[in-house]
Design a protein around this motif. Structure first.
Motif, PDB file in Angstrom:
ATOM      1  N   PHE A  11     -28.609  36.301   8.764  1.00  0.00           N
ATOM      2  CA  PHE A  11     -28.698  37.713   8.571  1.00  0.00           C
ATOM      3  C   PHE A  11     -28.075  37.794   7.054  1.00  0.00           C
ATOM      4  CE2 PHE A  11     -27.362  41.859   8.029  1.00  0.00           C
ATOM      5  CZ  PHE A  11     -28.087  42.612   8.953  1.00  0.00           C
ATOM      6  N   ALA A  12     -27.114  36.981   6.480  1.00  0.00           N
ATOM      7  CA  ALA A  12     -26.592  37.189   5.249  1.00  0.00           C
ATOM      8  C   ALA A  12     -27.659  36.480   4.277  1.00  0.00           C
ATOM      9  CB  ALA A  12     -25.288  36.575   5.241  1.00  0.00           C
ATOM     10  N   GLU A  13     -28.345  35.613   4.686  1.00  0.00           N
ATOM     11  CA  GLU A  13     -29.351  35.002   3.793  1.00  0.00           C
ATOM     12  C   GLU A  13     -30.571  35.959   3.635  1.00  0.00           C
ATOM     13  OE1 GLU A  13     -31.055  30.907   3.055  1.00  0.00           O
ATOM     14  OE2 GLU A  13     -31.734  31.485   5.199  1.00  0.00           O
ATOM     15  N   ARG A  14     -30.944  36.726   4.874  1.00  0.00           N
ATOM     16  CA  ARG A  14     -32.243  37.373   4.760  1.00  0.00           C
ATOM     17  C   ARG A  14     -31.795  39.023   4.180  1.00  0.00           C
ATOM     18  NH1 ARG A  14     -36.010  36.931   9.973  1.00  0.00           N
ATOM     19  NH2 ARG A  14     -37.190  38.272   8.526  1.00  0.00           N
ATOM     20  N   TYR A  15     -30.616  39.517   4.667  1.00  0.00           N
ATOM     21  CA  TYR A  15     -30.471  41.004   4.671  1.00  0.00           C
ATOM     22  C   TYR A  15     -29.113  41.257   3.957  1.00  0.00           C
ATOM     23  CZ  TYR A  15     -33.839  40.681   8.403  1.00  0.00           C
ATOM     24  OH  TYR A  15     -34.945  40.313   9.396  1.00  0.00           O
ATOM     25  N   PRO A  16     -29.035  40.573   2.783  1.00  0.00           N
ATOM     26  CA  PRO A  16     -27.513  40.746   2.212  1.00  0.00           C
ATOM     27  C   PRO A  16     -27.189  42.159   1.983  1.00  0.00           C
ATOM     28  CG  PRO A  16     -29.227  39.858   0.526  1.00  0.00           C
ATOM     29  CD  PRO A  16     -29.720  39.735   1.911  1.00  0.00           C
ATOM     30  N   LEU A  55     -31.643  27.417  22.519  1.00  0.00           N
ATOM     31  CA  LEU A  55     -31.358  25.943  22.409  1.00  0.00           C
ATOM     32  C   LEU A  55     -32.079  25.595  21.407  1.00  0.00           C
ATOM     33  CD1 LEU A  55     -30.418  24.664  26.172  1.00  0.00           C
ATOM     34  CD2 LEU A  55     -28.747  24.706  24.083  1.00  0.00           C
ATOM     35  N   GLN A  56     -33.503  25.690  21.577  1.00  0.00           N
ATOM     36  CA  GLN A  56     -34.584  25.337  20.661  1.00  0.00           C
ATOM     37  C   GLN A  56     -34.206  25.708  19.262  1.00  0.00           C
ATOM     38  OE1 GLN A  56     -37.751  26.363  22.867  1.00  0.00           O
ATOM     39  NE2 GLN A  56     -38.017  24.516  23.808  1.00  0.00           N
ATOM     40  N   GLY A  57     -33.884  26.911  19.296  1.00  0.00           N
ATOM     41  CA  GLY A  57     -33.507  27.662  17.945  1.00  0.00           C
ATOM     42  C   GLY A  57     -32.435  27.210  17.238  1.00  0.00           C
ATOM     43  N   MET A  58     -31.172  26.880  18.023  1.00  0.00           N
ATOM     44  CA  MET A  58     -29.886  26.254  17.411  1.00  0.00           C
ATOM     45  C   MET A  58     -30.362  24.711  16.933  1.00  0.00           C
ATOM     46  SD  MET A  58     -26.737  27.731  19.524  1.00  0.00           S
ATOM     47  CE  MET A  58     -27.261  26.980  21.176  1.00  0.00           C
ATOM     48  N   ARG A  59     -31.123  24.015  17.758  1.00  0.00           N
ATOM     49  CA  ARG A  59     -31.629  22.640  17.202  1.00  0.00           C
ATOM     50  C   ARG A  59     -32.402  22.746  16.137  1.00  0.00           C
ATOM     51  NH1 ARG A  59     -35.518  18.750  18.149  1.00  0.00           N
ATOM     52  NH2 ARG A  59     -34.642  16.576  18.613  1.00  0.00           N
ATOM     53  N   SER A  60     -33.109  23.734  15.777  1.00  0.00           N
ATOM     54  CA  SER A  60     -33.870  23.712  14.582  1.00  0.00           C
ATOM     55  C   SER A  60     -33.321  24.426  13.559  1.00  0.00           C
ATOM     56  CB  SER A  60     -35.357  24.354  14.893  1.00  0.00           C
ATOM     57  OG  SER A  60     -35.364  25.625  14.909  1.00  0.00           O
ATOM     58  N   ARG A  61     -32.167  25.071  13.428  1.00  0.00           N
ATOM     59  CA  ARG A  61     -31.613  25.781  12.273  1.00  0.00           C
ATOM     60  C   ARG A  61     -31.325  24.861  11.126  1.00  0.00           C
ATOM     61  NH1 ARG A  61     -27.088  24.496  15.013  1.00  0.00           N
ATOM     62  NH2 ARG A  61     -25.020  24.231  14.115  1.00  0.00           N
ATOM     63  N   PRO A  62     -31.424  25.561   9.972  1.00  0.00           N
ATOM     64  CA  PRO A  62     -31.323  24.774   8.428  1.00  0.00           C
ATOM     65  C   PRO A  62     -29.840  24.931   8.168  1.00  0.00           C
ATOM     66  CG  PRO A  62     -32.030  26.924   8.148  1.00  0.00           C
ATOM     67  CD  PRO A  62     -32.267  26.798   9.462  1.00  0.00           C
ATOM     68  N   ASP A  63     -29.365  23.945   7.533  1.00  0.00           N
ATOM     69  CA  ASP A  63     -28.204  24.095   6.740  1.00  0.00           C
ATOM     70  C   ASP A  63     -27.984  25.007   5.942  1.00  0.00           C
ATOM     71  OD1 ASP A  63     -26.127  23.700   4.561  1.00  0.00           O
ATOM     72  OD2 ASP A  63     -26.215  21.471   5.034  1.00  0.00           O
ATOM     73  N   ARG A  64     -26.867  26.056   6.233  1.00  0.00           N
ATOM     74  CA  ARG A  64     -26.919  27.287   5.466  1.00  0.00           C
ATOM     75  C   ARG A  64     -25.431  27.375   4.709  1.00  0.00           C
ATOM     76  NH1 ARG A  64     -30.489  30.079   9.483  1.00  0.00           N
ATOM     77  NH2 ARG A  64     -32.363  30.959   8.280  1.00  0.00           N
ATOM     78  N   ASN A  65     -24.999  26.296   4.407  1.00  0.00           N
ATOM     79  CA  ASN A  65     -23.581  26.087   3.707  1.00  0.00           C
ATOM     80  C   ASN A  65     -23.854  27.003   2.193  1.00  0.00           C
ATOM     81  OD1 ASN A  65     -21.472  24.681   5.123  1.00  0.00           O
ATOM     82  ND2 ASN A  65     -23.061  23.116   5.223  1.00  0.00           N
ATOM     83  N   HIS A  66     -25.283  27.061   2.044  1.00  0.00           N
ATOM     84  CA  HIS A  66     -25.278  27.524   0.655  1.00  0.00           C
ATOM     85  C   HIS A  66     -25.072  29.079   0.701  1.00  0.00           C
ATOM     86  CE1 HIS A  66     -29.161  27.906   2.524  1.00  0.00           C
ATOM     87  NE2 HIS A  66     -29.405  29.238   1.839  1.00  0.00           N
ATOM     88  N   VAL A  67     -25.543  29.550   1.824  1.00  0.00           N
ATOM     89  CA  VAL A  67     -25.185  31.240   1.885  1.00  0.00           C
ATOM     90  C   VAL A  67     -23.664  31.315   1.719  1.00  0.00           C
ATOM     91  CG1 VAL A  67     -25.385  33.106   3.540  1.00  0.00           C
ATOM     92  CG2 VAL A  67     -27.060  31.140   3.504  1.00  0.00           C
ATOM     93  N   LEU A  68     -22.918  30.392   2.251  1.00  0.00           N
ATOM     94  CA  LEU A  68     -21.521  30.677   2.130  1.00  0.00           C
ATOM     95  C   LEU A  68     -20.997  30.268   0.356  1.00  0.00           C
ATOM     96  CD1 LEU A  68     -20.179  28.388   5.142  1.00  0.00           C
ATOM     97  CD2 LEU A  68     -20.069  31.072   4.909  1.00  0.00           C
ATOM     98  N   ALA A  69     -21.446  29.482   0.012  1.00  0.00           N
ATOM     99  CA  ALA A  69     -21.266  28.849  -1.350  1.00  0.00           C
ATOM    100  C   ALA A  69     -21.646  30.128  -2.158  1.00  0.00           C
ATOM    101  CB  ALA A  69     -21.935  27.873  -1.799  1.00  0.00           C
ATOM    102  N   GLU A  70     -22.943  30.828  -1.743  1.00  0.00           N
ATOM    103  CA  GLU A  70     -23.349  31.672  -2.917  1.00  0.00           C
ATOM    104  C   GLU A  70     -22.989  33.209  -2.695  1.00  0.00           C
ATOM    105  OE1 GLU A  70     -27.621  30.931  -2.667  1.00  0.00           O
ATOM    106  OE2 GLU A  70     -27.250  28.689  -3.387  1.00  0.00           O
ATOM    107  N   ALA A  71     -22.196  33.467  -1.588  1.00  0.00           N
ATOM    108  CA  ALA A  71     -22.029  34.856  -1.279  1.00  0.00           C
ATOM    109  C   ALA A  71     -21.100  35.705  -2.316  1.00  0.00           C
ATOM    110  CB  ALA A  71     -20.824  34.769   0.189  1.00  0.00           C
ATOM    111  N   LYS A  72     -21.867  36.718  -2.398  1.00  0.00           N
ATOM    112  CA  LYS A  72     -21.086  37.678  -3.232  1.00  0.00           C
ATOM    113  C   LYS A  72     -20.247  38.789  -2.829  1.00  0.00           C
ATOM    114  CE  LYS A  72     -23.595  36.161  -6.858  1.00  0.00           C
ATOM    115  NZ  LYS A  72     -24.264  35.006  -6.218  1.00  0.00           N
ATOM    116  N   ILE A  73     -20.094  38.673  -1.508  1.00  0.00           N
ATOM    117  CA  ILE A  73     -18.979  39.457  -0.680  1.00  0.00           C
ATOM    118  C   ILE A  73     -17.970  38.735   0.008  1.00  0.00           C
ATOM    119  CG2 ILE A  73     -20.758  41.401  -0.413  1.00  0.00           C
ATOM    120  CD1 ILE A  73     -21.763  40.352   2.348  1.00  0.00           C
ATOM    121  N   PRO A  74     -16.948  39.355   0.431  1.00  0.00           N
ATOM    122  CA  PRO A  74     -16.031  38.711   1.305  1.00  0.00           C
ATOM    123  C   PRO A  74     -16.287  37.859   2.437  1.00  0.00           C
ATOM    124  CG  PRO A  74     -15.240  40.646   0.493  1.00  0.00           C
ATOM    125  CD  PRO A  74     -16.454  40.853   0.231  1.00  0.00           C
ATOM    126  N   VAL A  75     -15.956  36.779   2.643  1.00  0.00           N
ATOM    127  CA  VAL A  75     -16.353  35.897   3.725  1.00  0.00           C
ATOM    128  C   VAL A  75     -15.049  35.409   4.682  1.00  0.00           C
ATOM    129  CG1 VAL A  75     -17.396  33.625   4.528  1.00  0.00           C
ATOM    130  CG2 VAL A  75     -18.336  35.191   2.644  1.00  0.00           C
TER     131      VAL A  75
END
Length: 264
Positions: free
Chosen positions: A105-110, A189-209
């Motif tokens: 969500f944070a990646e798609r709808y910041p 389960l299939q959706g969780m298995r295929s999810r990508p690395d999203r550490n960049h969303v944390l690293a690039e956040a411009k709002i409190p996390v």
């Protein structure tokens, strides 16, 4: 607490509970959970906020539409609800699966967020062992049924001592899990298995996390939750919890959330 419903694309309905008035804080439950995961926390929640606890698609009282159960699909449901109910901007806090969805969500709808957090979750994708585990879980559901899968899953979510000291909470978590649509569980389960690395969303956040980890978590170790550090990221470790701090240590979880919201 009564459940409300919001219709999303395809006619499926998202069920949600809410309490209070003010800035909206969305609490997302984990896999094979529901808004009932927050029952121990709800009576403690402070006034001055509008706390909203949806059931994710295929979970709790929400509909189980056909199609994808990717993290992006879950996020799209929530975006429709937030826009449709004119809630934005919100703070979104996701437990486990809910955390994976929060990152999508944070990646798609910041623009719809003023802050977000992971509760016993991670920005990392599944490793190879994790992916294999998802396939085994799917096989268990297909061959033995959802209740057999839930019977094996839930005890892993609690600290060992809490399995003995909190038998009613463990039994309740199993009952909640069994309400999940079995096909939705497989697709999730299939959706969780295929999810990508999203550490960049944390690293690039411009709002409190906010990142919350359970010291005794056997599902997502502390270091996988605390994967990124920055001036906008608050890290909180709860010693008395495993993967279910909202049940195992609700007061400690609430203190972490309240402190974060005071800064937000």
């Amino acid at each position: 607490m009564e459940n409300n419903f919001f219709a999303v694309d395809g006619g499926a309905k998202v069920s949600y509970r809410e309490q209070g008035h003010g800035k909206v804080i969305l609490l997302l439950h984990g896999f094979c959970g529901s808004s009932a995961y927050w029952d121990e926390l709800s009576p403690l929640l402070p006034e001055g906020y509008r706390w909203m606890m949806p059931d994710l698609r295929g979970h709790g009282e929400s509909g189980a539409p056909a199609g994808d159960y990717t993290m992006d699909a879950f996020a799209a449901d929530l975006a429709q609800m937030i826009k449709g109910l004119e809630l934005e901007p919100v703070v979104m806090l996701g437990h486990s699966l809910g955390g994976y969805i929060t990152l999508a969500f944070a990646e798609r709808y910041p623009e719809l967020l003023s802050g977000f957090g992971l509760i016993h979750s991670t920005g990392f994708p599944d490793n190879e062992a994790g992916k294999e585990g998802r396939l085994k879980s799917i096989t268990t559901i297909e061959e033995q049924g959802l209740p057999a899968f839930i019977e094996g899953l839930i005890p892993k979510l609690f600290a060992p001592e809490h399995l003995a000291s909190m038998p009613e909470a463990v039994a309740k978590a199993k009952r909640i899990g069994e309400q999940t649509d079995s096909q939705a569980a497989i697709r999730t389960l299939q959706g969780m298995r295929s999810r990508p690395d999203r550490n960049h969303v944390l690293a690039e956040a411009k709002i409190p996390v906010l990142l919350i980890a359970g010291e005794q978590d056997q599902i997502i170790p502390v270091e996988r939750t605390f994967s990124v550090s920055s001036g906008l990221i608050t890290q909180v470790q709860i010693p008395s919890a495993a993967h279910m701090s909202m049940v195992e240590a609700p007061q400690a979880l609430l203190e972490a959330i309240e402190t974060f919201l005071a800064k937000e």
